[in-house]
Design an enzyme around this catalytic site. Structure first.
Site, PDB file in Angstrom:
ATOM      1  N   ILE A  58       0.843  -1.192   0.000  1.00 57.14           N
ATOM      2  CA  ILE A  58       0.000   0.000   0.000  1.00 57.14           C
ATOM      3  C   ILE A  58       0.879   1.242   0.000  1.00 57.14           C
ATOM      4  CG2 ILE A  58      -1.862   1.209   1.205  1.00 57.14           C
ATOM      5  CD1 ILE A  58      -2.245  -1.481   2.807  1.00 57.14           C
ATOM      6  N   CYS A  59       0.597   2.151  -0.922  1.00 54.95           N
ATOM      7  CA  CYS A  59       1.342   3.404  -0.974  1.00 54.95           C
ATOM      8  C   CYS A  59       0.581   4.428  -0.128  1.00 54.95           C
ATOM      9  CB  CYS A  59       1.448   3.872  -2.427  1.00 54.95           C
ATOM     10  SG  CYS A  59       2.352   5.410  -2.629  1.00 54.95           S
ATOM     11  N   LEU A  60       0.972   4.546   1.138  1.00 49.83           N
ATOM     12  CA  LEU A  60       0.252   5.417   2.071  1.00 49.83           C
ATOM     13  C   LEU A  60       1.294   6.053   2.997  1.00 49.83           C
ATOM     14  CD1 LEU A  60      -2.615   6.264   3.113  1.00 49.83           C
ATOM     15  CD2 LEU A  60      -2.537   4.271   4.608  1.00 49.83           C
TER      16      LEU A  60
END
Lengths: 160, 88
Positions: free
Chosen positions: A99-101
Site C-alpha cells: 500500500i502506498c500510504l
C-alpha cells in the site's frame, strides 16, 4: 546488563500491543474486525478484516490486512499489506498487497495505532473515484521487496 | 462553650499523594497513564518525568526522547506534527 535492558524493551512493545488488542476487540471502528484466531500464538502478526464503506466504490467488498510489528513499535511503523487475493483494486494498492500510504512510511507517528491505520486505509478506499490498479503496478511487481518498508515510496497524490 | 475536655495526641501518621499536572491521562506514545511511568521504568515519580512541548502536548520524557532520537530529518510532535520544542 545488556540482556536485561533488551528484555525491558521487548516488554514495552508487548505491553502496548496487548492494550491495543483489547481495545480493538472491545470497540473496533466501523468496518473493522480483528481476526484473533491467528493471534493466539503470535501477538506480533495480526490479521484484520475490513469492509468497504456503504455508498463507496467498495461497498459490500471484504478485504484482509496483515499487520506485522517489530520490537521497535510504536517508534517504528508496522508492516501493513493487503493479503492476496483479498485486496482492493485501487490506485494505491499494488498487486502484491503493498500500500502506498504516507502514514505507513515517512509520516508515521507513534501516536498512531492499529485503529487509526485501519481508518486511514478505509478512508483511502472511500475517497477513491475510479477502481484502477496503480500506473506502475507491473513495474513495481518486478523489483518490489517482500517487505514494503524497504521500498522507497514517492507520495504524489494525496487526494485519492 | 467549653467542655473543658482535653485531647492529647500521642502519635499521628501523615499520608500524602502526588499527581502530575497534565492535560491528559495517558501518554500518547506508550499509552500508559502519566501517573505511572514509561514502559522502560519501574518507579513513577521524578525519575520518569512528564514533559511538554511548545505545542502543549505532553509525553513521558523517556518516550518523547526515544521518538526524537529515531527522527533524523525532522523533529515533530507525534500528536500534531508541529516542530517539537521543549517548553520551559
Amino acid at each position: 546488563m545488556g540482556g536485561a535492558s533488551h528484555a525491558y524493551k521487548e516488554m514495552a512493545f508487548l505491553k502496548r500491543l496487548k492494550k491495543e488488542y483489547m481495545e480493538l476487540k472491545k470497540s473496533p471502528p466501523p468496518g473493522v474486525v480483528l481476526d484473533d484466531s491467528v493471534l493466539e500464538n503470535n501477538i506480533t502478526n495480526w490479521i484484520i478484516h475490513i469492509s468497504g464503506a456503504e455508498g463507496t466504490l467498495y461497498s459490500g467488498e471484504q478485504f484482509k490486512l496483515n499487520i506485522k510489528f517489530n520490537d521497535k513499535y510504536p517508534f517504528d511503523s508496522p508492516q501493513v499489506t493487503f493479503i492476496k487475493p483479498y485486496l482492493p483494486v485501487h490506485p494505491h494498492v499494488y498487486s502484491n498487497g503493498h500500500i502506498c500510504l504516507s502514514i505507513l512510511d515517512r509520516d508515521w507517528s507513534p501516536a498512531l495505532n492499529v485503529s487509526s491505520i485501519c481508518l486511514s486505509i478505509l478512508s483511502m478506499l472511500s475517497s477513491c473515484t475510479q477502481k484502477v490498479k496503480p500506473d506502475d503496478d507491473s513495474m513495481y511487481m518486478r523489483f518490489a521487496p517482500s517487505n514494503p518498508k524497504k521500498t522507497t515510496w514517492v507520495f504524489h497524490d494525496d487526494s485519492v | 462553650m467549653s467542655t473543658g475536655l482535653k485531647v492529647k495526641i500521642k502519635s499521628w501518621n501523615g499520608v500524602g499523594f502526588w499527581k502530575w499536572m497534565t492535560n491528559d491521562t495517558d501518554c500518547g506514545i506508550c499509552r500508559l497513564p502519566f501517573d505511572g511511568c514509561c514502559p522502560d521504568c519501574r518507579i513513577p515519580g521524578d525519575d520518569c518525568p512528564i514533559v511538554s512541548g511548545q505545542c502543549r502536548h505532553q509525553f513521558h520524557m523517556h518516550c518523547i526522547l526515544k521518538w526524537l532520537q529515531t527522527q533524523q530529518m525532522k523533529q515533530q510532535c507525534p500528536m500534531c506534527r508541529r516542530d517539537w520544542q521543549f517548553s520551559d
